[in-house]
Each structure stands twice: as C-alpha cells, then as structure tokens.
Enzyme design. Structure first.
Site, mmCIF file in Angstrom:
data_model
loop_
_atom_site.group_PDB
_atom_site.id
_atom_site.type_symbol
_atom_site.label_atom_id
_atom_site.label_comp_id
_atom_site.label_asym_id
_atom_site.label_seq_id
_atom_site.Cartn_x
_atom_site.Cartn_y
_atom_site.Cartn_z
ATOM 1 N N LYS A 174 0.886 -1.171 0.000
ATOM 2 C CA LYS A 174 0.000 0.000 0.000
ATOM 3 C C LYS A 174 0.919 1.215 0.000
ATOM 4 O O LYS A 174 1.397 1.654 1.046
ATOM 5 C CB LYS A 174 -0.868 -0.018 1.257
ATOM 6 C CG LYS A 174 -2.217 0.652 1.134
ATOM 7 C CD LYS A 174 -2.203 2.099 0.708
ATOM 8 C CE LYS A 174 -1.936 3.069 1.816
ATOM 9 N NZ LYS A 174 -1.813 4.470 1.345
ATOM 10 N N GLY A 227 6.723 5.194 8.099
ATOM 11 C CA GLY A 227 5.934 6.424 8.059
ATOM 12 C C GLY A 227 6.067 7.179 9.363
ATOM 13 O O GLY A 227 7.035 6.995 10.114
ATOM 14 N N THR A 231 1.294 7.550 13.002
ATOM 15 C CA THR A 231 0.652 6.497 12.203
ATOM 16 C C THR A 231 1.105 5.127 12.701
ATOM 17 O O THR A 231 0.324 4.178 12.715
ATOM 18 C CB THR A 231 0.985 6.654 10.699
ATOM 19 O OG1 THR A 231 0.907 8.022 10.340
ATOM 20 C CG2 THR A 231 0.048 5.844 9.831
ATOM 21 N N GLY A 232 2.367 5.060 13.126
ATOM 22 C CA GLY A 232 2.890 3.796 13.664
ATOM 23 C C GLY A 232 2.065 3.299 14.841
ATOM 24 O O GLY A 232 1.800 2.097 14.969
ATOM 25 N N GLU A 249 9.339 1.521 10.952
ATOM 26 C CA GLU A 249 10.409 2.491 10.664
ATOM 27 C C GLU A 249 9.752 3.856 10.724
ATOM 28 O O GLU A 249 8.976 4.213 9.832
ATOM 29 C CB GLU A 249 10.958 2.275 9.248
ATOM 30 C CG GLU A 249 11.715 0.991 9.052
ATOM 31 C CD GLU A 249 13.098 1.026 9.659
ATOM 32 O OE1 GLU A 249 13.508 2.080 10.188
ATOM 33 O OE2 GLU A 249 13.768 -0.010 9.620
ATOM 34 N N CYS A 283 13.747 10.560 6.566
ATOM 35 C CA CYS A 283 13.624 10.203 7.981
ATOM 36 C C CYS A 283 14.928 10.410 8.728
ATOM 37 O O CYS A 283 14.936 10.762 9.899
ATOM 38 C CB CYS A 283 13.167 8.771 8.109
ATOM 39 S SG CYS A 283 14.208 7.625 7.194
ATOM 40 N N GLU A 384 9.661 16.515 14.387
ATOM 41 C CA GLU A 384 10.111 16.209 13.031
ATOM 42 C C GLU A 384 9.395 17.128 12.053
ATOM 43 O O GLU A 384 8.170 17.097 11.949
ATOM 44 C CB GLU A 384 9.822 14.755 12.683
ATOM 45 C CG GLU A 384 10.406 14.381 11.345
ATOM 46 C CD GLU A 384 10.049 12.971 10.912
ATOM 47 O OE1 GLU A 384 8.871 12.596 11.020
ATOM 48 O OE2 GLU A 384 10.950 12.251 10.459
HETATM 49 P P1 NAD Z 1 2.379 8.642 7.026
HETATM 50 O O1 NAD Z 1 2.556 7.953 8.316
HETATM 51 O O2 NAD Z 1 1.389 9.735 6.926
HETATM 52 O O3 NAD Z 1 1.982 7.605 5.890
HETATM 53 C C1 NAD Z 1 2.760 6.449 5.630
HETATM 54 C C2 NAD Z 1 1.869 5.402 4.975
HETATM 55 O O4 NAD Z 1 0.881 4.991 5.911
HETATM 56 C C3 NAD Z 1 1.107 5.895 3.756
HETATM 57 O O5 NAD Z 1 1.012 4.867 2.803
HETATM 58 C C4 NAD Z 1 -0.262 6.216 4.337
HETATM 59 O O6 NAD Z 1 -1.286 6.169 3.358
HETATM 60 C C5 NAD Z 1 -0.418 5.109 5.355
HETATM 61 N N1 NAD Z 1 -1.346 5.402 6.468
HETATM 62 C C6 NAD Z 1 -1.686 6.604 6.976
HETATM 63 N N2 NAD Z 1 -2.573 6.446 7.990
HETATM 64 C C7 NAD Z 1 -2.770 5.117 8.140
HETATM 65 C C8 NAD Z 1 -3.558 4.315 9.021
HETATM 66 N N3 NAD Z 1 -4.329 4.873 9.961
HETATM 67 N N4 NAD Z 1 -3.512 2.966 8.887
HETATM 68 C C9 NAD Z 1 -2.730 2.394 7.945
HETATM 69 N N5 NAD Z 1 -1.973 3.105 7.064
HETATM 70 C C10 NAD Z 1 -1.986 4.449 7.171
HETATM 71 O O7 NAD Z 1 3.833 9.152 6.600
HETATM 72 P P2 NAD Z 1 4.234 10.041 5.336
HETATM 73 O O8 NAD Z 1 3.751 11.439 5.579
HETATM 74 O O9 NAD Z 1 3.831 9.351 4.089
HETATM 75 O O10 NAD Z 1 5.821 9.978 5.420
HETATM 76 C C11 NAD Z 1 6.573 10.798 6.251
HETATM 77 C C12 NAD Z 1 6.968 10.081 7.527
HETATM 78 O O11 NAD Z 1 7.625 8.871 7.220
HETATM 79 C C13 NAD Z 1 7.956 10.859 8.380
HETATM 80 O O12 NAD Z 1 7.581 10.807 9.729
HETATM 81 C C14 NAD Z 1 9.256 10.125 8.173
HETATM 82 O O13 NAD Z 1 10.202 10.255 9.198
HETATM 83 C C15 NAD Z 1 8.798 8.735 8.013
HETATM 84 N N6 NAD Z 1 9.815 7.949 7.316
HETATM 85 C C16 NAD Z 1 10.526 7.027 8.043
HETATM 86 C C17 NAD Z 1 11.533 6.289 7.420
HETATM 87 C C18 NAD Z 1 12.350 5.276 8.202
HETATM 88 O O14 NAD Z 1 12.937 4.414 7.571
HETATM 89 N N7 NAD Z 1 12.403 5.344 9.513
HETATM 90 C C19 NAD Z 1 11.789 6.466 6.067
HETATM 91 C C20 NAD Z 1 11.031 7.417 5.370
HETATM 92 C C21 NAD Z 1 10.037 8.137 6.008
#
Ligand code: NAD
Length: 490
Positions: A174, A227, A231-232, A249, A283, A384
């Site tokens: 996804k 993400g 969201t995690g 992550e 990230c 962040e």
């Molecule tokens: P996000 O958490 O908004 O979204 C990530 C994914 O999760 C997307 O596909 C989104 O559609 C999905 N999602 C959102 N809400 C959800 C829910 N309730 N249930 C299931 N899935 C859901 O993150 P973003 O804005 O796309 O990305 C930015 C974030 O990602 C930053 O916090 C960044 O630090 C993090 N990030 C971490 C790493 C790492 O390896 N640690 C790498 C890249 C980005």
C-alpha cells in the site's frame, strides 16, 4: 491496462479498476499526472486472498528459483531506469539527479542483494539433554503487508519487498497516495519478470481507509510499516487485534555532531547532504546540527554560503539540486515551523521563505533554511519537520554533545565528525540511535541493518537482520533418537 495515466489495483496478477479514484499531482507545477483506484474492503480482501493463495507454492520454491525471479526484477528495473527516475521525480518533486544517482541504483541493488543472500536462511542444531536431535527451521511468515511513505517510494518499498519475497513470503503493498505510481509500475516489472500471480499485489487509497483495512486484516501475517510515528501507533492498534507481527520504521530528529577536530570541508559537504537531500524530506535528515563552539562561527558561515548556492528548480532538469516539497500541505507544515522558530527566538540565517520567480509559482517550492542559536527545547529541535529546515545548536565538549544528541524522543540516526578515532567510537557507543555514521552520512549498504531506537520504531530493515528477523518465523523440531520405550503413565 488502460491509458498510462489511469492506474488500477494490481491483484492476483490482474488490474482491477474502481469507480472511486484519487488524483496524483506533480508538486513542481500542480499538474494532475494520474488517477488511481481506491481500494475498499472488498478489494483489500481480494488482494490479501490472492496473496494467501499464492503463498504455498511460492514458499515451497527453491531459493534459486525465487532468486532468479528477483534478479529478473532487478534487470527489469535497470532496463527502465531512466523512465522510472523521471516518474519518481514527477510524483515526488525530488530532482531526477537524486533518483538517477541514488533511488533507482539502490532499489536495483536491493533486489540483487536479496536474490543472492536468501540461502543464508538456515536453522541451527541445538545440543539438548537426552538422546534427541533438536534443530530449527526458518520459515516464511506468510502474507506481508507493506505500507510505505511518499518520500522514497521505490526504494522504501524495495527494502520490504525484496527480503520478504526472497524469504518466501507473498506481499500486498500500500504505497502513499501522494506517490503511488512507481510502485504500480513495479507491479508491471514483476509481471514481466515472471512472478506468479498473487505473489506481489498493490492496493492504493487513503491511509486511514485502505491502509487501515490492510493493517487490520486477519489474513495478513506481518505488517512492515514506514511512516510517521503517530501512524505507527495506529498500525500497532490495528495489528494488535489479530496479533499480527509488525515492524516500524518511523520518524527522526537526528543529531549531526561536528567536533572542532573534524575534516572541515568533508563535514561541510555531508552536512549539506544530510539536511538538504530530498529537500530534507528524509527520515534520517540531520535536522539538528550540533557544532562545537570553537568552529561554530566559521562552520555555520561556510554552510550558509554553500547552501545559498544550491540550485533550486524543475525536478526534471538534470542540473536541478533541489525541487519543490511533496505537497501543498507539506509546505504549509514547514512554514508553520519556520514561524514558530522565529517566535521562539531562533536566528534565521538563510531561507525561511518561498523562492521568487515565475518558474516557482505553481509548485510547492521552499528555500533551504538554516536557523542558528537554536535551543534543544524549541519546537524546531524537538519535532520532526520533514522539510529543509536545519536547527544549529552549539556545544562544548564530548559530554555536552552526547547529552544534547540523546535529549530527543527519537533515535533513528546520528552523524559524528572528528579525526579522533577513539572519541568517534566513544560517542558512537553512547548515542542512542540505530544508525551511526562516523565521518560520513546517509549511506545505506544493503547488507547493513537500519532502524530506530525509542520513538523511531523497532525492527531492523536491510541485511540479514531483515531477512531473518522480519520475514521468517523460527520453528523448533525435537526428534527422538533413543531406543528406550517411553511411557509416562504406567
Ligand atoms: P504517514 O505515516 O502519513 O503515511 C505512511 C503510509 O501509511 C502511507 O502509505 C499512508 O497512506 C499510510 N497510512 C496513513 N494512515 C494510516 C492508518 N491509519 N492505517 C494504515 N496506514 C496508514 O507518513 P508520510 O507522511 O507518508 O511519510 C513521512 C513520515 O515517514 C515521516 O515521519 C518520516 O520520518 C517517516 N519515514 C521514516 C523512514 C524510516 O525508515 N524510519 C523512512 C522514510 C520516512
């Protein structure tokens, strides 16, 4: 397939189109570049079902057979490297220079690495009392749901897909709604490479709907998520219902520690890379620059001078070094943090605004931004931002550097710059983060584990750690070798 700009869901080797769609925008000019399907409960169910049905055959294939197919995926990516780099630049707004030099080669490298290393999945023989043979097997977990963010769609997808498939799992991806196109193109490459239907599936749609349905689906055995930290927590709640395994992550607020005895020019060059690569939407961005008092003034002056020369422009221009942010919302978020930093008394040295010029008007551009005299308790040092905003914090000596580095909720990465070998290792051991770069930054070899401490998540992606710990289950087998008859209830 219909026209290029309209994408369906890739389920069980077929494309499924839905009445409900969302649009994908090019953040450099606001142009709509594609329409994608929204997967609801029925489609998510079908995708998980397809992956479940494909699992027995795929998991029983030999490492060689799976490895050959993954190598064919790498070759397919290589054949379409320039086209995919351009598509990634269009969907993310990141310069094509970055996609060509990093994202595509790194993605191809991941498929090659995991195609070759999969035979490293083997068990142990364990000495046990009595006349027994005891051994373990590592078996695939089952159906893996990969949920990815928008900043490095192909590479962050491949970090999950390649080891999961190599270990014999099947996958439902996804991707983020801002940047789903390269993952959908990857599905075509998987098909061309000869992956059996159902082994790799892609569903698209809003995270709070499609993503949540997938994470909560009882047919999913493992959720691999990248993400935001918030969201995690939602992913964990969904997964908890079915005791689904998760790896997370998440975000970061990484310290990049520059000691006075460093190689000045090298530290300068990597500091720019640490915060302005991908417009800071990374990230591991070194968003807190900790500089030792003795060189603070000189280092920051040189940094501002170099950053002011970064070439902002159209992501598709090969000379562009810095594109727009990924979306209007992302730029607004960055602007809110800049306003807050000014209110809190940080000293703006560079940027802090949208660039001027007709070529920037339709896109979500924002200048590389540097704040000096930041205190570690201010919002720009704690939260962040996920944008091109550097917070410079001064320190004196090793102890203060470590204390500041660790004074954060996150623990994803850190950079250490010094020519004192012993100090470099001492500091590396005491900084609470999953990835430490000494005299370098943002290097991710496929064989080296990557992941966070604290609120940056848990689980290690890349390398044997991901192959074994994230994508296999351990089964223990006890075998009687004795000749004695055993009857407990006589
Ligand atoms: P996000 O958490 O908004 O979204 C990530 C994914 O999760 C997307 O596909 C989104 O559609 C999905 N999602 C959102 N809400 C959800 C829910 N309730 N249930 C299931 N899935 C859901 O993150 P973003 O804005 O796309 O990305 C930015 C974030 O990602 C930053 O916090 C960044 O630090 C993090 N990030 C971490 C790493 C790492 O390896 N640690 C790498 C890249 C980005």
């Amino acid at each position: 397939m219909r026209a290029m700009e309209e994408y369906g869901l890739y389920i069980g080797g077929e494309w499924a189109f839905t009445a409900e769609q969302f649009e994908v925008e090019n953040p450099a000019n606001g142009e709509i570049i594609a329409r994608c399907a929204i997967a609801r409960e029925g489609e998510v169910d079908r995708a998980v079902g397809a992956a479940r049905r494909a699992f027995p055959d795929w998991s029983e294939r030999s490492f060689d057979e799976r490895g050959e197919l993954l190598a064919a995926v790498a070759a397919g990516l290589e054949r379409r490297l320039e086209e995919l780099a351009a598509l990634e630049a269009r969907e993310t707004g990141r310069p094509i220079k970055e996609a060509l030099a990093h994202d595509l080669p790194a993605t191809i490298g991941l498929f090659r690495y995991f195609a070759g290393v999969a035979p490293a999945i083997f068990g142990e023989t364990i000495p046990v009392p009595g006349e027994y043979l005891n051994y373990t097997r590592r078996e695939p977990v089952g159906v893996v749901a990969g949920i990815t963010p928008w900043n490095f769609p192909l590479w962050l997808g491949a970090i999950k897909i390649a080891p999961a498939l190599a270990a014999g799992n099947t996958v439902v991806m996804k991707p983020a709604s801002l940047t789903p196109l390269t993952t959908l193109e990857l599905a075509k490459i998987m098909e061309e490479a000869g992956l059996p239907p159902g082994v790799f599936n892609v569903v698209t749609g809003p995270g709070a709907r499609t993503g949540q349905l997938l994470a909560a689906h009882p047919g999913v055995d493992k959720v691999a998520f990248t993400g935001e930290t918030l969201t995690g927590t939602k992913i964990m709640e969904c997964a908890a219902r079915n005791i689904t395994r998760v790896s997370l992550e998440l975000g970061g607020k990484s310290p990049n520690i520059v000691f006075a005895d460093c190689d000045f020019e090298k530290a300068l060059s990597f500091t720019l890379l640490s915060i302005f690569f991908a417009q800071g939407q990374m990230c591991t961005a070194g968003s807190r620059l900790l500089v030792e008092r003795k060189i603070h003034e000189e280092f920051v002056a040189a940094l501002v001078e170099r950053a002011s020369r970064i070439k902002i422009g159209d992501p598709l221009d090969p000379g562009t070094e810095f594109g727009p942010l990924a979306s209007r919302a992302q730029r607004e978020k960055v602007e809110r943090y800049v306003a807050r930093a000014l209110e809190e008394g940080a000293h703006l040295l560079l940027g802090g605004k949208r660039p001027r010029g007709a070529e920037f008007e339709k896109g979500y551009y924002f200048e590389p931004t540097i704040f000096d005299n930041v205190k570690n308790d201010q919002a720009i040092a704690r939260e962040e931002i996920f944008g091109p905003v550097l917070a410079v914090i001064e320190f004196e000596g090793e102890e203060e550097a470590i204390a500041l580095a660790n004074d954060t909720d996150y623990g994803l990465a850190a950079g250490i710059w010094t020519n004192d070998l012993a100090k470099a290792h001492r500091v590396a051991h005491r900084v609470r983060a999953g990835k430490i770069w000494i005299n370098c930054y943002n290097i991710f070899p496929p064989g080296a584990p990557f992941g966070g401490f604290k609120r940056s998540g848990f689980g290690r992606e890349l390398g044997l750690h991901s192959l074994l710990d994230l994508y296999t289950e351990v089964k223990d087998i006890q075998v009687d070798l004795g000749r004695e008859y055993f009857d407990w209830f006589v």
